[in-house]
Design a protein around this motif. Structure first.
Motif, PDB file in Angstrom:
ATOM      1  N   GLU A 242       0.830  -1.209   0.000  1.00  0.00           N
ATOM      2  CA  GLU A 242       0.000   0.000   0.000  1.00  0.00           C
ATOM      3  C   GLU A 242       0.866   1.261   0.000  1.00  0.00           C
ATOM      4  OE1 GLU A 242      -2.391  -0.551   3.443  1.00  0.00           O
ATOM      5  OE2 GLU A 242      -3.842  -1.873   2.455  1.00  0.00           O
ATOM      6  N   ASP A 243       1.960   1.220   0.793  1.00  0.00           N
ATOM      7  CA  ASP A 243       2.877   2.363   0.835  1.00  0.00           C
ATOM      8  C   ASP A 243       3.529   2.575  -0.534  1.00  0.00           C
ATOM      9  OD1 ASP A 243       2.259   2.702   3.468  1.00  0.00           O
ATOM     10  OD2 ASP A 243       4.072   1.710   4.240  1.00  0.00           O
ATOM     11  N   ASP A 244       3.931   1.456  -1.174  1.00  0.00           N
ATOM     12  CA  ASP A 244       4.540   1.555  -2.501  1.00  0.00           C
ATOM     13  C   ASP A 244       3.547   2.135  -3.510  1.00  0.00           C
ATOM     14  OD1 ASP A 244       6.840   0.501  -1.475  1.00  0.00           O
ATOM     15  OD2 ASP A 244       6.511  -1.537  -2.250  1.00  0.00           O
ATOM     16  N   LYS A 245       2.300   1.752  -3.366  1.00  0.00           N
ATOM     17  CA  LYS A 245       1.267   2.243  -4.283  1.00  0.00           C
ATOM     18  C   LYS A 245       1.059   3.746  -4.092  1.00  0.00           C
ATOM     19  CE  LYS A 245      -3.465   1.362  -5.756  1.00  0.00           C
ATOM     20  NZ  LYS A 245      -4.702   0.551  -5.510  1.00  0.00           N
ATOM     21  N   VAL A 246       1.000   4.155  -2.823  1.00  0.00           N
ATOM     22  CA  VAL A 246       0.852   5.586  -2.529  1.00  0.00           C
ATOM     23  C   VAL A 246       2.050   6.363  -3.063  1.00  0.00           C
ATOM     24  CG1 VAL A 246       0.739   7.294  -0.672  1.00  0.00           C
ATOM     25  CG2 VAL A 246      -0.630   5.214  -0.529  1.00  0.00           C
ATOM     26  N   TRP A 247       3.245   5.812  -2.836  1.00  0.00           N
ATOM     27  CA  TRP A 247       4.482   6.451  -3.317  1.00  0.00           C
ATOM     28  C   TRP A 247       4.461   6.603  -4.835  1.00  0.00           C
ATOM     29  CZ3 TRP A 247       8.689   8.839  -1.354  1.00  0.00           C
ATOM     30  CH2 TRP A 247       9.817   8.977  -2.183  1.00  0.00           C
ATOM     31  N   GLU A 248       4.020   5.536  -5.506  1.00  0.00           N
ATOM     32  CA  GLU A 248       3.955   5.549  -6.966  1.00  0.00           C
ATOM     33  C   GLU A 248       2.911   6.561  -7.454  1.00  0.00           C
ATOM     34  OE1 GLU A 248       5.153   4.661 -10.735  1.00  0.00           O
ATOM     35  OE2 GLU A 248       6.052   3.986  -8.849  1.00  0.00           O
ATOM     36  N   ASN A 249       1.765   6.588  -6.790  1.00  0.00           N
ATOM     37  CA  ASN A 249       0.698   7.507  -7.185  1.00  0.00           C
ATOM     38  C   ASN A 249       1.096   8.974  -6.994  1.00  0.00           C
ATOM     39  OD1 ASN A 249      -0.952   5.372  -7.858  1.00  0.00           O
ATOM     40  ND2 ASN A 249      -2.026   5.344  -5.881  1.00  0.00           N
ATOM     41  N   ASN A 250       1.985   9.236  -6.042  1.00  0.00           N
ATOM     42  CA  ASN A 250       2.419  10.609  -5.760  1.00  0.00           C
ATOM     43  C   ASN A 250       3.684  11.006  -6.513  1.00  0.00           C
ATOM     44  OD1 ASN A 250       0.280  10.907  -4.005  1.00  0.00           O
ATOM     45  ND2 ASN A 250       1.477  10.324  -2.183  1.00  0.00           N
ATOM     46  N   ARG A 251       4.115  10.153  -7.449  1.00  0.00           N
ATOM     47  CA  ARG A 251       5.367  10.435  -8.161  1.00  0.00           C
ATOM     48  C   ARG A 251       5.267  11.752  -8.946  1.00  0.00           C
ATOM     49  NH1 ARG A 251       8.362   6.248 -12.143  1.00  0.00           N
ATOM     50  NH2 ARG A 251       8.546   5.171 -10.146  1.00  0.00           N
ATOM     51  N   GLU A 252       4.218  11.922  -9.700  1.00  0.00           N
ATOM     52  CA  GLU A 252       4.071  13.122 -10.512  1.00  0.00           C
ATOM     53  C   GLU A 252       4.075  14.373  -9.640  1.00  0.00           C
ATOM     54  OE1 GLU A 252       4.128  13.495 -13.725  1.00  0.00           O
ATOM     55  OE2 GLU A 252       4.481  11.334 -13.973  1.00  0.00           O
ATOM     56  N   GLN A 253       3.396  14.253  -8.485  1.00  0.00           N
ATOM     57  CA  GLN A 253       3.352  15.397  -7.577  1.00  0.00           C
ATOM     58  C   GLN A 253       4.741  15.730  -7.058  1.00  0.00           C
ATOM     59  OE1 GLN A 253       0.583  14.906  -4.376  1.00  0.00           O
ATOM     60  NE2 GLN A 253       1.253  16.753  -3.293  1.00  0.00           N
ATOM     61  N   ARG A 254       5.517  14.696  -6.761  1.00  0.00           N
ATOM     62  CA  ARG A 254       6.882  14.914  -6.276  1.00  0.00           C
ATOM     63  C   ARG A 254       7.756  15.515  -7.362  1.00  0.00           C
ATOM     64  NH1 ARG A 254       6.166   9.746  -4.562  1.00  0.00           N
ATOM     65  NH2 ARG A 254       7.816   8.985  -5.969  1.00  0.00           N
ATOM     66  N   VAL A 255       7.591  15.030  -8.589  1.00  0.00           N
ATOM     67  CA  VAL A 255       8.390  15.572  -9.720  1.00  0.00           C
ATOM     68  C   VAL A 255       8.056  17.042  -9.960  1.00  0.00           C
ATOM     69  CG1 VAL A 255       8.759  15.418 -12.215  1.00  0.00           C
ATOM     70  CG2 VAL A 255       8.665  13.336 -10.826  1.00  0.00           C
TER      71      VAL A 255
END
Length: 227
Positions: free
Chosen positions: A192-205
């Motif tokens: 679940e954490d990996d999924k959240v991290w992946e989903n927030n990638r664009e926001q982080r970029v």
């Protein structure tokens, strides 16, 4: 005259009537015996099949089967109105089954042999002392009574060890189950954490791009001021 007198006399008891009385008494005695046998089995020590069958510990498999057949005919629920006859019958079947099982028979034979050795040792007698030895025949309580008591003690100890082992196994299985559940839950949380991290990638970029752009503007402005 004599014929009239003779006709007024009550008839003498016939042999048929006596036979019916004997049959009735026999039936009542048989019913009582059935009740007594049911009660005996219910009161017998449940961990000792020899005690339930009320048979000598040295009995052969054939003697055990014969004894079981005799008792099963006596206490069968169809033959006695005793309310606990089915329970006694189940105990009887279990006892015969245990003594018919080679491994279980060997186990109880070993316990009986241990009991005998302990009693003989307590009496300062050789382990090879036969049952017919006068020293054993003079005992009070009898050697048989002592054997049953010692065997009962050892069987209880074994049953307690068995229950403790089962309890420990269940506890270990429970611990393993909890550890497995925790491992599964940990993997689920990581996924679940990996999924959240992946989903927030664009926001982080985007955040990083914005941060980099602002940093460059600030740096350029600082250089201009210095000039």
């Amino acid at each position: 005259m004599s014929s009239a007198s003779s006709s007024s006399k009550p008839p003498a008891p016939t042999s048929a009537t006596d036979a019916e009385i004997d049959k009735l008494l026999s039936r009542e005695a048989s019913a009582l015996q059935r009740e007594i046998e049911v009660e005996r089995i219910l009161k017998a020590f449940k961990l000792n099949p020899f005690d339930i069958l009320d048979i000598d510990e040295s009995s052969s498999p054939e003697e055990i089967k014969k004894r079981y057949k005799q008792l099963s005919l006596v206490i069968h629920p169809d033959k006695t109105p005793h309310p606990r006859a089915p329970e006694a019958f189940d105990l009887l079947k279990k006892a015969e089954s245990e003594l018919s099982d080679e491994a279980k028979r060997e186990n109880i034979d070993a316990i009986i042999a241990q009991s005998r050795a302990l009693i003989l040792k307590s009496l300062s007698l050789p382990l090879t002392t036969p049952h017919t030895d006068p020293a054993l025949r003079r005992l009070d309580p009898s050697f048989k009574v002592r054997m049953r008591a010692q065997t009962k003690e050892l069987l209880i100890e074994e049953e307690l060890r068995r229950r403790k082992a089962i309890k420990m196994n269940l506890a270990n299985e429970g611990l393993e189950a909890r550890m497995k559940d925790e491992e599964i839950a940990g993997k689920k949380r990581k996924a679940e954490d990996d999924k959240v991290w992946e989903n927030n990638r664009e926001q982080r970029v985007d955040s990083w791009r914005t941060f980099s752009k602002d940093s460059k503007k600030k740096k350029k402005a600082k250089v201009t001021l210095l000039g």
